[in-house]
Design an enzyme around this catalytic site. Structure first.
Site, PDB file in Angstrom:
ATOM      1  CD  GLU A  91      31.808  36.230  27.871  1.00 42.84           C
ATOM      2  OE1 GLU A  91      33.015  36.403  28.059  1.00 42.84           O
ATOM      3  OE2 GLU A  91      30.957  37.090  28.061  1.00 42.84           O
ATOM      4  CB  CYS A 111      38.862  30.753  31.638  1.00 41.24           C
ATOM      5  SG  CYS A 111      37.854  31.744  32.749  1.00 41.24           S
ATOM      6  CB  CYS A 118      26.860  36.062  38.160  1.00 45.43           C
ATOM      7  SG  CYS A 118      27.604  35.744  39.776  1.00 45.43           S
ATOM      8  CB  CYS A 122      31.083  41.588  41.961  1.00 49.04           C
ATOM      9  SG  CYS A 122      31.225  40.115  42.985  1.00 49.04           S
ATOM     10  CB  CYS A 125      31.649  41.483  37.857  1.00 48.23           C
ATOM     11  SG  CYS A 125      31.657  39.971  36.872  1.00 48.23           S
ATOM     12  CD  GLU A 166      30.694  31.725  43.574  1.00 47.00           C
ATOM     13  OE1 GLU A 166      31.429  32.648  43.167  1.00 47.00           O
ATOM     14  OE2 GLU A 166      31.137  30.726  44.187  1.00 47.00           O
ATOM     15  CB  SER A 220      36.941  36.881  44.081  1.00 48.21           C
ATOM     16  OG  SER A 220      37.151  36.104  42.933  1.00 48.21           O
ATOM     17  CG  ASN A 296      39.870  43.830  31.149  1.00 48.82           C
ATOM     18  OD1 ASN A 296      40.122  44.802  30.454  1.00 48.82           O
ATOM     19  ND2 ASN A 296      39.907  42.594  30.700  1.00 48.82           N
ATOM     20  CB  CYS A 339      33.589  37.695  34.080  1.00 49.76           C
ATOM     21  SG  CYS A 339      34.818  37.376  35.210  1.00 49.76           S
TER      22      CYS A 339
HETATM   23  N1  SAH Z   1      32.336  34.051  40.684  1.00 46.50           N
HETATM   24  C1  SAH Z   1      33.695  33.585  40.776  1.00 46.50           C
HETATM   25  C2  SAH Z   1      34.350  33.251  39.451  1.00 46.50           C
HETATM   26  C3  SAH Z   1      34.101  34.151  38.275  1.00 46.50           C
HETATM   27  S1  SAH Z   1      34.894  35.713  38.184  1.00 46.50           S
HETATM   28  C4  SAH Z   1      34.521  34.596  41.549  1.00 46.50           C
HETATM   29  O1  SAH Z   1      33.994  35.634  41.910  1.00 46.50           O
HETATM   30  O2  SAH Z   1      35.688  34.316  41.836  1.00 46.50           O
HETATM   31  C5  SAH Z   1      36.631  35.411  38.024  1.00 46.50           C
HETATM   32  C6  SAH Z   1      37.454  36.578  38.523  1.00 46.50           C
HETATM   33  O3  SAH Z   1      37.401  37.703  37.632  1.00 46.50           O
HETATM   34  C7  SAH Z   1      36.972  37.085  39.874  1.00 46.50           C
HETATM   35  O4  SAH Z   1      38.077  37.309  40.713  1.00 46.50           O
HETATM   36  C8  SAH Z   1      36.305  38.396  39.496  1.00 46.50           C
HETATM   37  O5  SAH Z   1      36.215  39.257  40.578  1.00 46.50           O
HETATM   38  C9  SAH Z   1      37.202  38.888  38.383  1.00 46.50           C
HETATM   39  N2  SAH Z   1      36.639  39.945  37.537  1.00 46.50           N
HETATM   40  C10 SAH Z   1      35.341  40.198  37.246  1.00 46.50           C
HETATM   41  N3  SAH Z   1      35.235  41.274  36.452  1.00 46.50           N
HETATM   42  C11 SAH Z   1      36.489  41.718  36.216  1.00 46.50           C
HETATM   43  C12 SAH Z   1      37.034  42.796  35.469  1.00 46.50           C
HETATM   44  N4  SAH Z   1      36.257  43.622  34.772  1.00 46.50           N
HETATM   45  N5  SAH Z   1      38.382  42.951  35.465  1.00 46.50           N
HETATM   46  C13 SAH Z   1      39.177  42.089  36.146  1.00 46.50           C
HETATM   47  N6  SAH Z   1      38.728  41.060  36.861  1.00 46.50           N
HETATM   48  C14 SAH Z   1      37.378  40.869  36.908  1.00 46.50           C
END
Ligand code: SAH
Length: 349
Positions: A91, A111, A118, A122, A125, A166, A220, A296, A339
C-alpha cells in the site's frame, strides 16, 4: 534486483545506467523519459531508435508496481493498492497537506512501504499480523512514488517512509531508493523532505546518522517506559529504551537536526498521565518533537482509541514540559489508511 534475468531500471543510479549505455547520452534520454516524462513503456521513448527500444525492453523491466485499486477518503487522502510482479500486495498513500475541494494544496506527501508484511509484530499494527514475506527492491520503492505522481497528476514534494514494513530492516534497498528519489536526474526530492520512521533498530539508527544524506528521523516510541513499550512492541526486548534513546541522541548530535517521536495513543495502554510526563522528559532532553496519533482501530484487534479529551490532556502535559507536540487529526481514517489495513482487507477478503 534481477527479475527473470531482466534488470529493474528504477533500481539503477545514473552512473550504473551510463555504464550500460553506448553512447552515454542515451542514458540521460532514458532517465528523462522515466522520471520527467513518466513513460509507462519503452515504446513511448520515441527519440530512441526502434531497435534500441527493443533492446531496452529485452534487458530491463520498466515498471515495478502496478496499481490494483485506489480509494479516496473524504479528506482527499488517496490510498493505492499496488501489485508487485510476484503478485504480492503493498500500500501507498498520498496525503495532501491542506485538503479541500476547491483549493490546491501545495504540499503532497507520499507514504511508501518498504517490505511485504513486517517481522516486528507490534501488537496494535495490521502490517505485522501475517509476518514478513520479503523486502521490497529499490525499484519497487521508487516506483510507488512515480506511480502515485502519475496517477494523481500531483507533483510529490515530501516522502514519509511509514507504510508497510520496517524501513531500516531493508536498509540497503531503502537507501538506494532514497538516493535515487533525491537525485537531480530523477525526482530531486530534498533529503530534508524525506522522513524515515523506524520501530527503533538501534544499530541501523546509528548507521543512518553516519550517512551523508540529511534524512529526517522519526522513531515509533508508543511507550515512555520499558514496561509499557514492551507490552505492545516486542522489539523493545532487543533494544530497550535506554539503548534506543542513546541511538537517538547520537543521531541528533551527528546530524544537528531535530527528530520526531511518534506516539500512538491507545486507550488504557499508554495514554496515562505518567507516560505523558515521562515522554515529556525524554523529548525535552533530546529536543525532539512529538507526533501524537490517536490509534486507528484494526478489525480483530482489541485496542481502542482514547476519548478526544484524554488525547488533548496528553498533548497538554507534553506542552507543559516545553515539548512541541502535535495531536494529529488523522487523515484517511475512513479508508483505513493506517498501515496494512487495505491490504489486509484485500487478502482476508
Ligand atoms: N515500521 C516503521 C514504519 C511503519 S509504521 C515504524 O514502526 O515506525 C508507521 C507508523 O504507524 C508507526 O508509528 C506505527 O506504529 C503506526 N501505526 C501502526 N498501526 C497503527 C494504527 N492502527 N493506528 C495508528 N498508527 C499505527
Amino acid at each position: 534486483m534481477a527479475v527473470k534475468d531482466k534488470i529493474e531500471l528504477k533500481s539503477l543510479t545514473r552512473d550504473e545506467l551510463l555504464a550500460r549505455c553506448e553512447p552515454a547520452y542515451r542514458a540521460d534520454q532514458i532517465l528523462e523519459w522515466v522520471y520527467a516524462k513518466q513513460a509507462g513503456s519503452f515504446e513511448e521513448m520515441t527519440n530512441l531508435s526502434a531497435a534500441f527500444r527493443q533492446k531496452l525492453a529485452a534487458d530491463f523491466e520498466l515498471n515495478a508496481v502496478h496499481a490494483l485499486k485506489t480509494r479516496n477518503a473524504t479528506d482527499t487522502t488517496e490510498k493505492f493498492l499496488f501489485q508487485l510482479r510476484d503478485h504480492s500486495l503493498i500500500e501507498t498513500v498520498l496525503i495532501p497537506a491542506t485538503p479541500g475541494l476547491t483549493t490546491q494544496s501545495d504540499r503532497h506527501t507520499v507514504c511508501v512501504s518498504t517490505q511485504v508484511g513486517c517481522a516486528y509484530a507490534c501488537k496494535f499494527c495490521a502490517s505485522g499480523l501475517d509476518g514478513i514475506k520479503r523486502n521490497l527492491t529499490a525499484a519497487e520503492i521508487v516506483d510507488q512514488v512515480l506511480q502515485v505522481q502519475k496517477q494523481s497528476g500531483e507533483r510529490v514534494s515530501n516522502i514519509v517512509v511509514m507504510g508497510m514494513g520496517e524501513p531500516l530492516a531493508n536498509y540497503d534497498n531503502l537507501l538506494r531508493a532514497l538516493r535515487i528519489l533525491n537525485a537531480p536526474w530523477a525526482l530531486g526530492i530534498g533529503a530534508r523532505k524525506i522522513t524515515v520512521s523506524t520501530v527503533g533498530l538501534v544499530p541501523r539508527i546509528k548507521q543512518l546518522a553516519d550517512e551523508p544524506l540529511q534524512l529526517r528521523l522519526a522513531v515509533s516510541l508508543h511507550g515512555a517506559t520499558d514496561e509499557v513499550r514492551e507490552r505492545i512492541m516486542p522489539v523493545n526486548k532487543k533494544y530497550p529504551l535506554k539503548e534506543l534513546l542513546a541511538a537517538c541522541d547520537y543521531y541528533v548530535n551527528t546530524k544537528h537536526r531535530m527528530m520526531t517521536f511518534e506516539y500512538i495513543l491507545i486507550d488504557g495502554v499508554n495514554d496515562m498521565l505518567d507516560q505523558a510526563q515521562k515522554l515529556g522528559g525524554i523529548a525535552r532532553r533530546l529536543r525532539a518533537k512529538v507526533n501524537l496519533i490517536p490509534y486507528n482501530p484494526v478489525e480483530g484487534l482489541p485496542w481502542k482509541r482514547p476519548e478526544r479529551d484524554r488525547c488533548k490532556m496528553f498533548a497538554h502535559t507534553l506542552k507543559t514540559h516545553g515539548v512541541t507536540a502535535t495531536l494529529r487529526t488523522e487523515k484517511g481514517t475512513d479508508i483505513n489508511a493506517a498501515c496494512g489495513q487495505l491490504r489486509l482487507q484485500h487478502e482476508h477478503g
